[in-house]
Design an enzyme around this catalytic site. Structure first.
Site, PDB file in Angstrom:
ATOM      1  N   ASP A 305       1.326  -0.775  -0.253  1.00  0.00           N
ATOM      2  CA  ASP A 305       0.209   0.062  -0.464  1.00  0.00           C
ATOM      3  C   ASP A 305       1.139   1.347  -0.130  1.00  0.00           C
ATOM      4  O   ASP A 305       2.310   1.381   0.348  1.00  0.00           O
ATOM      5  CB  ASP A 305      -0.872  -0.100   1.506  1.00  0.00           C
ATOM      6  CG  ASP A 305      -2.067   0.684   0.583  1.00  0.00           C
ATOM      7  OD1 ASP A 305      -2.550   1.941  -0.043  1.00  0.00           O
ATOM      8  OD2 ASP A 305      -3.205   0.768   2.270  1.00  0.00           O
TER       9      ASP A 305
HETATM   10  C1  BGC Z   1      -5.042   2.842   0.302  1.00  0.00           C
HETATM   11  C2  BGC Z   1      -5.291   2.481  -0.817  1.00  0.00           C
HETATM   12  C3  BGC Z   1      -5.595   2.561  -2.361  1.00  0.00           C
HETATM   13  C4  BGC Z   1      -3.948   3.280  -2.470  1.00  0.00           C
HETATM   14  C5  BGC Z   1      -3.929   3.639  -3.648  1.00  0.00           C
HETATM   15  C6  BGC Z   1      -3.821   4.106  -0.121  1.00  0.00           C
HETATM   16  O1  BGC Z   1      -3.679   5.352   0.690  1.00  0.00           O
HETATM   17  O2  BGC Z   1      -5.056   2.796   1.597  1.00  0.00           O
HETATM   18  O3  BGC Z   1      -6.803   1.658  -0.311  1.00  0.00           O
HETATM   19  O4  BGC Z   1      -5.672   1.465  -3.215  1.00  0.00           O
HETATM   20  O5  BGC Z   1      -3.612   4.476  -1.347  1.00  0.00           O
HETATM   21  O6  BGC Z   1      -4.322   4.882  -4.041  1.00  0.00           O
END
Ligand code: BGC
Length: 766
Positions: A305
């Site tokens: 993530d």
């Molecule tokens: C979130 C994810 C997301 C990723 C990309 C993160 O901050 O937790 O759910 O897919 O960002 O945008």
């Protein structure tokens, strides 16, 4: 950095002991041959680049609307980065704009490194990031429909419209169980129950990817199950903070929906940003390499993530610096690093391989997984495509979204005031009455959600009510102070005016809840509905006019003190762009309610429960003694939802009085519409293990179905429940079904069945 090595060692031991499972995704010879051919010709630098994903902002020019050619040359040409994510300027663009931008990157990537780039987007409830795409109700609403068809429809539309914008990868479905109402992301999931989550997410996964994960066609995209695993239950209730989860619970409840989707062919997964039992999930080799890659023989790709490698040294203090952090993650099983701003990461990987801190074998394994994904998606053959997408933004998708909203809004209380007769003078108030932003929630045109700015053509609750009813006035009383990245600010100066207006009304529709938010910015300190909004409802109630309370919120905000003041309560959650229209149709009685809560609506801040609590949980009774019947005092239980008709359940039958581990229980029940209106009923079947070697859950959902019934009509609803589905994970981590009585229950009926053997599975997953 030593402390986590024992975890890795344990993982390797477990992995080597684990019996070989059939591969989650069947291997395809042609795919593998292509992967090997490409891999063979790659330099170390090219390999490192494939393991890195950057944010699109690293390519933007000063306008933040276009790609800067010099940056493209640096990021793709020099660093050879293999993946890009997100939207420019943190906002949705049209399908054409998005497609043109992705094409530009893709063509450059093919020209410079001969390997396609993979672009990924957070499409969360439909085409979240396309201004002209289709949005559906959020996952929490789809959970409330208890209707798998909507998960399939949303998955199909999301894949289709994402592909139409030249993007082959979505960060969906969200798999985190909504088991702690304080956590700001519970609305992204299908609810608190592992079975409901698994069923809906599997359907969405199949609709997104299609049936053949080795050959994803131009109507489908790769999924990224997220966030693997156990993300939704931080001890503090705050996003991205540590969780403590019992190992058996982790496998039995949190892993189960992921398992279902891995087995359905999910090609990628994104890792939980936080930590479990002290181990940052991105460093948890036991889970990443052991549970997923080894146990399941899964050859897909694990992506981090947002900046979570950095979190090892910035936040978690399990690594001293960036390089140590990268080695820790990749050696635990990470295949792609969402960095997201720093291309230097590529050079760090090269250095780590040269220093021997990442082995060539692990490097190649990770690169293979990235390449395999790209081959499976057909990106080598067609890095860009000219397919026509005539159904993009279609009426059909809009109709499905509306139908899903209708089935997802939950009637929690009705003293008979609903349906409205249409002649009432209706006062609409509350901060959620006139807001598409609130109706949609986060991941709607922007990260934090900002639907009003993009799609004003849709109806807010107020507009929909004005269209349906002849005598509607509006005085909000409380409004949200609309700041794009903030949701908690309110202006309560209008309460007096709303109370004044109420005197000239027959009925008050009070629309309360939350403004949109997403992730960590959605953290808060008090689950109670805001003091302003409670005051509004209390002051309105003092006028003596009946109140219909509409809850438009991403999590069940506590309303114990104002619920008694309402004649009816409807929780619309986050029903998206047609949620207002659906509500008007439901309040007027043009349509019937059929949604049921996919989570427990708690009443007290110190009594936050899920429906599958332990039989031994208790609260003190009024007399001061303990209540060992484990009766919970909740506002509304999981599965609660009323309608304008009534249903009677009868004739619950289980095929056999006794069973063994290999058997399948056939359960049937008759459901009759005993009222005078047509309706749809979500039929939920539970099991209870009456005696077990670990304290059993009170009950567990084992089946659900949605049936349409005309007045007076009876349907027999059937379920097939494998006996293995009644097993639990014991303290030793193994699945076990134990001899003894089980109760199968449905619609208030129950039947005892006996398991005649104790069976322990020799594999970690069944
Ligand atoms: C979130 C994810 C997301 C990723 C990309 C993160 O901050 O937790 O759910 O897919 O960002 O945008």
């Amino acid at each position: 950095m030593k402390p986590l090595y024992p975890v890795l060692a344990l993982a390797l031991v477990l992995a080597s002991c684990a019996p070989k499972a059939p591969q989650a995704i069947p291997s395809d010879k042609a795919v593998e041959a292509k992967v090997e051919k490409v891999l063979k010709g790659m330099t170390l630098e090219e390999k490192a680049g494939q393991l890195v994903q950057l944010n699109i902002s690293t390519l933007e020019d000063a306008t933040h609307e276009k790609i800067d050619p010099a940056k493209l040359e640096k990021i793709i040409g020099e660093y050879k980065v293999g993946s890009i994510l997100n939207v420019m300027h943190d906002r949705a663009h049209s399908r054409e704009e998005t497609a043109a931008m992705v094409r530009q990157i893709q063509e450059y990537s093919m020209e410079k490194i001969g390997i396609p780039c993979i672009y990924g987007l957070d499409m969360i409830h439909g085409a979240s990031y396309l201004t002209d795409g289709s949005l559906y109700p959020q996952e929490i609403n789809l959970g409330a429909t208890f209707n798998r068809e909507f998960a399939r429809q949303m998955g199909h539309a999301m894949a289709y419209e994402t592909r139409a914008a030249q993007v082959p990868w979505v960060f969906s479905p969200v798999m985190d169980l909504g088991r702690d109402p304080r956590w700001p992301r519970i609305w992204e999931s299908f609810g608190e129950d592992p079975f409901l989550q698994a069923e809906m997410a599997r359907e969405e996964t199949l609709a997104l990817q299609g049936e053949d994960p080795n050959h994803i066609d131009l109507q489908h995209v790769a999924v990224s199950l997220k966030h693997f695993v156990g993300y939704g239950v931080p001890v503090s209730g705050k996003d991205r903070t540590p969780a403590i989860i019992a190992p058996n619970d982790l496998r039995e409840k949190f892993f189960a929906p992921f398992l279902e989707c891995f087995r359905a062919g999910a090609l990628t997964a994104m890792v939980n940003s936080a930590s479990i039992n002290g181990v940052p999930t991105h460093a948890n080799a036991l889970l990443l390499t052991g549970w997923v890659k080894e146990e399941l023989g899964w050859d897909g790709m694990l992506v981090t993530d947002w900046a979570d490698i950095d979190n090892f040294y910035v936040r978690d203090h399990v690594a001293a610096d960036k390089r140590e952090a990268i080695a820790l993650g990749i050696n635990a099983g990470i295949d792609m690093i969402m960095d997201p701003y720093d291309p230097e990461c590529c050079k760090d990987i090269v250095a780590l391989v040269k220093e021997g801190r990442i082995s060539p074998a692990r490097l190649d394994d990770a690169v293979r997984r990235v390449l395999r994904l790209k081959v499976r998606l057909g990106l080598f053959d067609k890095p860009v495509w000219d397919e026509v997408y005539p159904e993009f933004g279609s009426e059909q998708f809009a109709r499905e979204s509306y139908a899903a909203a209708l089935e997802s809004e939950v009637l929690l209380k009705n003293d008979g005031i609903l349906p409205l007769n249409g002649n009432e003078r209706i006062l609409v108030c509350g901060p959620n009455a006139n807001s598409l932003r609130a109706l949609n929630g986060g991941w709607s045109y922007t990260w934090q959600g900002n639907a009003d700015a993009f799609v004003p053509q849709y109806n807010t609750i107020l507009e929909a009510l004005q269209k349906r009813f002849s005598n509607v006035s509006y005085e909000p009383g409380v409004t949200y102070i609309d700041i794009p990245m903030a949701w908690q600010y309110e202006d309560a100066k209008g309460i007096g005016r709303a109370v004044g207006a109420a005197r000239n009304a027959d009925i008050i529709v009070a629309c309360v809840g939350e403004n949109s938010y997403c992730e960590t910015p959605g953290n808060m300190d008090d689950l109670n509905l805001s003091a302003n909004q409670k005051k509004l409802v209390k002051d309105l109630s003092a006028t003596g006019k009946p109140i219909i309370l509409i809850l438009n919120e991403g999590r069940p905000r506590l309303i114990g003190d104002i619920e008694p003041l309402a004649s009816a309560v409807v929780d619309v959650m986050l029903p998206s762009n047609f949620g207002g229209d659906a509500l008007a149709a439901l309040l007027s009685g043009d349509e019937n309610f059929s949604g049921k809560l996919p989570f427990t609506y708690s009443k007290h801040i110190n009594a936050l429960h899920t429906y599958d609590y332990k039989v031994s949980e208790h609260r003190e009774t009024m007399e001061g003694s303990y209540n060992y019947d484990a009766i919970m005092d909740v506002q509304w239980p999981f599965g609660h939802g009323l309608s304008y008709t009534t249903y009677a359940y009868s004739n619950l039958q289980v095929s056999a009085a006794s069973f063994k581990a290999g058997d399948v229980l056939k359960v049937t029940v008759d459901v009759t519409n005993t009222g005078s209106r047509a309706g749809k009923e979500a039929v939920l079947v539970y099991s209870s293990d009456l005696v077990a070697s670990l304290i059993p859950d009170v009950k567990r959902l084992r089946g659900f179905d949605k049936v349409a019934l005309e007045p007076g009509e009876t349907k027999t609803v059937s379920f097939e429940i494998p006996a293995s589905a009644l097993a639990f994970v014991g303290a030793d981590g193994l699945w076990r079904l134990e001899e003894g009585d089980f109760r199968i229950s449905c619609g208030g009926l129950g039947q005892l069945v006996k398991c005649t053997e104790t069976f322990v599975w020799g594999t970690p997953n069944i």
